[in-house]
Write a protein that holds these residues in place. Structure first.
Motif, short mmCIF file in Angstrom:
data_model
loop_
_atom_site.label_atom_id
_atom_site.label_comp_id
_atom_site.label_asym_id
_atom_site.label_seq_id
_atom_site.Cartn_x
_atom_site.Cartn_y
_atom_site.Cartn_z
N TYR A 54 0.84 -1.19 0.00
CA TYR A 54 0.00 0.00 0.00
C TYR A 54 0.88 1.24 0.00
N ASP A 55 0.29 2.34 -0.38
CA ASP A 55 0.99 3.62 -0.48
C ASP A 55 0.30 4.60 0.47
N ASP A 56 1.03 5.11 1.46
CA ASP A 56 0.45 6.04 2.43
C ASP A 56 -0.17 7.27 1.78
N SER A 57 0.37 7.68 0.65
CA SER A 57 -0.13 8.90 0.01
C SER A 57 -1.39 8.66 -0.82
N LYS A 58 -1.66 7.40 -1.19
CA LYS A 58 -2.81 7.11 -2.05
C LYS A 58 -3.89 6.28 -1.36
N ASP A 59 -3.46 5.27 -0.61
CA ASP A 59 -4.41 4.32 -0.03
C ASP A 59 -5.07 4.89 1.23
#
Length: 111
Positions: A54-59
């Motif tokens: 996962y991506d902290d900036s997107k998810d």
């Protein structure tokens, strides 16, 4: 995932007063693993890669919490289910109960 594991392991050691905890815990992500995570004594804790990337900036933030929850649960099973194991299958709910309790208890301390 690794940062959660690094925070929860010392908390379990302190809480259980077992400084000689699990000598080594490896975490492995496997593509298309059929369940979120599986812990067994002596082999790495195995996770489904698609659930842990996962991506902290997107998810959404709940995805980070879900990953942390599975990791905390798997690590708790290294103590409650391996060091402390019920002697009979009908009492297996104790291992799962401890793992769920400590999963929530320690996540509230680190997240």
């Amino acid at each position: 995932m690794l940062s959660i594991a690094e925070q929860i392991t010392p908390l379990l050691e302190e809480y259980t007063d077992r400084t000689k905890g699990v000598p080594k815990i490896n975490h492995v992500m496997v593509p298309n693993y059929p369940i979120d995570g599986m812990e067994n004594w002596g082999i790495p804790i195995i996770y489904d890669k698609s659930e842990f990337v996962y991506d902290d900036s997107k998810d959404p933030t709940f995805q980070r919490r879900k990953v942390a929850s599975v990791v905390a649960h798997a690590i708790a099973h290294q103590w409650f289910g391996n060091f402390i194991t019920p002697s009979w299958w009908p009492d297996l709910w104790l291992s799962e109960g401890f793992a769920v309790f400590f999963q929530v208890y320690f996540l509230n301390k680190v997240i």
